[in-house]
Design an enzyme around this catalytic site. Structure first.
Site, short mmCIF file in Angstrom:
data_model
loop_
_atom_site.label_atom_id
_atom_site.label_comp_id
_atom_site.label_asym_id
_atom_site.label_seq_id
_atom_site.Cartn_x
_atom_site.Cartn_y
_atom_site.Cartn_z
N THR A 27 0.95 -1.28 0.09
CA THR A 27 0.17 -0.01 -0.02
C THR A 27 0.81 1.26 -0.03
O THR A 27 1.91 1.30 0.36
CB THR A 27 -0.87 -0.08 1.18
N ASP A 77 -3.17 6.30 1.94
CA ASP A 77 -2.59 7.41 2.82
C ASP A 77 -2.83 7.10 4.33
O ASP A 77 -4.17 7.44 4.82
CB ASP A 77 -3.08 8.91 2.21
N ASN A 133 4.61 0.85 8.50
CA ASN A 133 5.85 1.41 8.30
C ASN A 133 5.91 2.85 7.60
O ASN A 133 6.68 3.68 7.92
CB ASN A 133 6.47 0.34 6.98
N SER A 184 9.13 2.13 14.95
CA SER A 184 9.29 3.37 15.77
C SER A 184 10.72 3.86 15.05
O SER A 184 10.87 3.76 14.28
CB SER A 184 9.40 2.74 17.32
N TYR A 224 9.75 14.63 15.83
CA TYR A 224 9.81 12.98 15.46
C TYR A 224 10.06 12.37 16.60
O TYR A 224 9.47 11.16 16.86
CB TYR A 224 11.01 13.15 14.18
N LYS A 276 7.54 9.10 17.88
CA LYS A 276 8.07 7.64 18.09
C LYS A 276 7.96 7.37 19.57
O LYS A 276 7.52 6.01 19.70
CB LYS A 276 9.60 7.54 17.62
N THR A 301 17.83 5.10 3.18
CA THR A 301 16.72 5.41 2.46
C THR A 301 16.43 6.88 2.03
O THR A 301 17.61 7.68 2.25
CB THR A 301 15.57 4.76 3.41
N1 LIG Z 1 15.89 5.45 7.13
C1 LIG Z 1 15.98 5.56 8.73
O1 LIG Z 1 17.26 5.77 9.14
C2 LIG Z 1 14.85 5.43 9.81
C3 LIG Z 1 15.33 5.33 11.05
C4 LIG Z 1 14.43 4.76 12.30
C5 LIG Z 1 13.02 4.76 11.78
N2 LIG Z 1 12.59 5.12 10.36
C6 LIG Z 1 11.15 4.85 10.21
O2 LIG Z 1 11.10 4.14 9.05
C7 LIG Z 1 9.84 4.07 8.54
C8 LIG Z 1 10.08 4.09 6.93
O3 LIG Z 1 11.39 5.25 6.51
P1 LIG Z 1 12.15 5.12 5.28
O4 LIG Z 1 13.37 5.19 5.86
O5 LIG Z 1 11.76 3.94 4.59
O6 LIG Z 1 11.96 6.54 4.80
P2 LIG Z 1 11.58 7.02 3.08
O7 LIG Z 1 12.69 6.50 2.20
O8 LIG Z 1 11.42 8.34 3.08
O9 LIG Z 1 10.07 6.41 2.85
C9 LIG Z 1 9.06 6.51 3.82
C10 LIG Z 1 7.61 5.81 3.20
O10 LIG Z 1 6.69 6.33 4.12
C11 LIG Z 1 5.50 6.66 3.12
N3 LIG Z 1 4.80 7.69 3.82
C12 LIG Z 1 4.75 9.01 4.53
N4 LIG Z 1 3.86 9.35 4.76
C13 LIG Z 1 2.76 8.41 4.34
C14 LIG Z 1 1.34 8.47 4.61
N5 LIG Z 1 0.84 9.68 5.02
N6 LIG Z 1 0.64 7.50 4.15
C15 LIG Z 1 1.37 6.44 3.59
N7 LIG Z 1 2.83 6.54 3.23
C16 LIG Z 1 3.35 7.34 3.57
C17 LIG Z 1 6.29 7.48 1.86
O11 LIG Z 1 5.37 7.44 0.79
P3 LIG Z 1 5.56 8.42 -0.52
O12 LIG Z 1 6.45 7.86 -1.35
O13 LIG Z 1 4.29 8.74 -0.95
O14 LIG Z 1 5.93 9.69 0.20
C18 LIG Z 1 7.32 6.56 1.57
O15 LIG Z 1 7.01 5.15 0.94
C19 LIG Z 1 9.46 5.52 8.82
O16 LIG Z 1 8.37 5.00 9.86
C20 LIG Z 1 10.45 6.10 9.62
O17 LIG Z 1 10.11 6.86 10.53
C21 LIG Z 1 13.40 5.24 9.40
#
Ligand SMILES: NC(=O)c1ccc[n+]([C@@H]2O[C@H](COP(=O)([O-])OP(=O)(O)OC[C@H]3O[C@@H](n4cnc5c(N)ncnc54)[C@H](OP(=O)(O)O)[C@@H]3O)[C@@H](O)[C@H]2O)c1
Length: 276
Positions: A32, A57, A84, A135, A149, A153, A184
């Site tokens: 999704t 969304d 996620n 988280s 942020y 979390k 990412t």
């Molecule tokens: N990367 C890190 O270092 C890190 C560390 C700790 C936690 N996290 C957590 O991991 C999760 C994934 O992050 P990521 O690293 O993969 O970041 P990313 O590459 O920025 O991807 C974020 C994803 O979340 C989606 N998203 C954001 N808002 C949304 C909404 N309202 N409805 C549906 N989808 C939405 C984005 O969709 P769109 O393409 O439509 O924007 C994208 O697919 C997040 O919860 C983040 O807080 C990441």
């Protein structure tokens, strides 16, 4: 047994990697996201009986409800939910506007709650289910310059741990996953947002963009390996309630966890001085 996964935010980053890892182990996935055309393109090579694409969304409760009922119509059940979807609002407490703070919680916490509200009745009917709520290490150790942020979390952690206790007797296991820094688009301008208020007093102490955006593209964590960890945990008889993921994660949070224990002992006599 082939399991059915439901993944939010599958259009990029960890979400995409988790979809791939679940498919790689022979499971089926409901992928999704907000951009369904992108989902179709990303997974164009996957046989159509193994994957379903749904627009979601997470800030929209009606969309969460209809995506979950579509998923059940398509595959009959949901075995693993990965919450996620999320993004980071960076900057100091005073730099964030009220609207930015609300938007951060609308996605990271209330959005997750929308999806949980839709999926839990399905899992209760099945008397089984696995849930991963994303988280962060920032949900264990608060990070300056990522105040809201971190707050969102921490809220995810509280909601997840309480929910885990509530649904354990019903056969549903819930884990808060706490990733370190993963490579990412998370810290790029395509995802990260910054507080809009400028306050001169903080200027000598740097700003979030200078402090955090430089890490973009340099993160040591590989999202494909994180995804493999989640698949492995989903295969365990007993999931952990909280799971740090990433080589940097333990070093990042441990000093604050140890400090909390030391402070708890140090102030125990004051803490325990309040009985009638
Ligand atoms: N990367 C890190 O270092 C890190 C560390 C700790 C936690 N996290 C957590 O991991 C999760 C994934 O992050 P990521 O690293 O993969 O970041 P990313 O590459 O920025 O991807 C974020 C994803 O979340 C989606 N998203 C954001 N808002 C949304 C909404 N309202 N409805 C549906 N989808 C939405 C984005 O969709 P769109 O393409 O439509 O924007 C994208 O697919 C997040 O919860 C983040 O807080 C990441």
């Amino acid at each position: 047994m082939t399991r059915i996964w439901f993944v939010t935010g599958a259009t990029r980053g960890m979400g995409t990697a988790i979809v791939k890892a679940a498919l790689d182990q022979g499971d089926k996935v409901v992928a999704t996201g907000r951009n369904i055309a992108r989902l179709r393109k990303l997974f164009a090579n996957v046989p159509t009986d193994l994957i379903e694409f749904l627009e979601l969304d997470v800030t929209s409760e009606p969309q969460a409800q209809s995506a979950v009922s579509e998923a059940v119509k398509c595959f009959g059940r949901i075995d693993v939910l990965v919450n996620n979807a999320g993004y980071c609002l960076l900057g100091r407490f005073e730099e964030a506007t009220a609207q930015q703070i609300e938007a951060q919680f609308a996605t990271n916490l209330f959005g997750m709650a929308n999806v949980l509200r839709a999926v839990l009745p399905v899992m209760r009917r099945q008397a089984s289910g696995r849930i991963f709520n994303t988280s962060s290490i920032a949900g264990v150790k608060a990070v300056a310059n990522a105040t809201f942020y971190s707050a969102s979390k921490y809220a995810v952690e509280g909601m997840t741990l309480a929910l885990a206790d509530e649904v354990a007797p019903l056969g549903i296991q819930v884990t808060a996953i706490e990733p370190g820094f993963f490579r990412t688009e998370f810290l790029s301008d395509r995802s990260a947002k910054y507080g809009q208020s400028h306050i001169d007093d903080y200027v000598p102490y740097g700003n979030a963009r200078a402090l955090l955006a430089t890490a973009d593209g340099q993160q040591q964590g590989d999202p494909a390996k994180l995804a493999k960890v989640i698949v492995q945990v989903a295969n365990l008889d007993k999931q952990p309630r909280q799971l740090l993921i990433g080589n940097d994660a333990i070093d990042f949070v441990m000093p604050s966890l140890e400090k909390r224990i030391v402070e708890t002992h140090e102030f125990a006599s004051l803490t325990q001085s309040t009985d009638f």
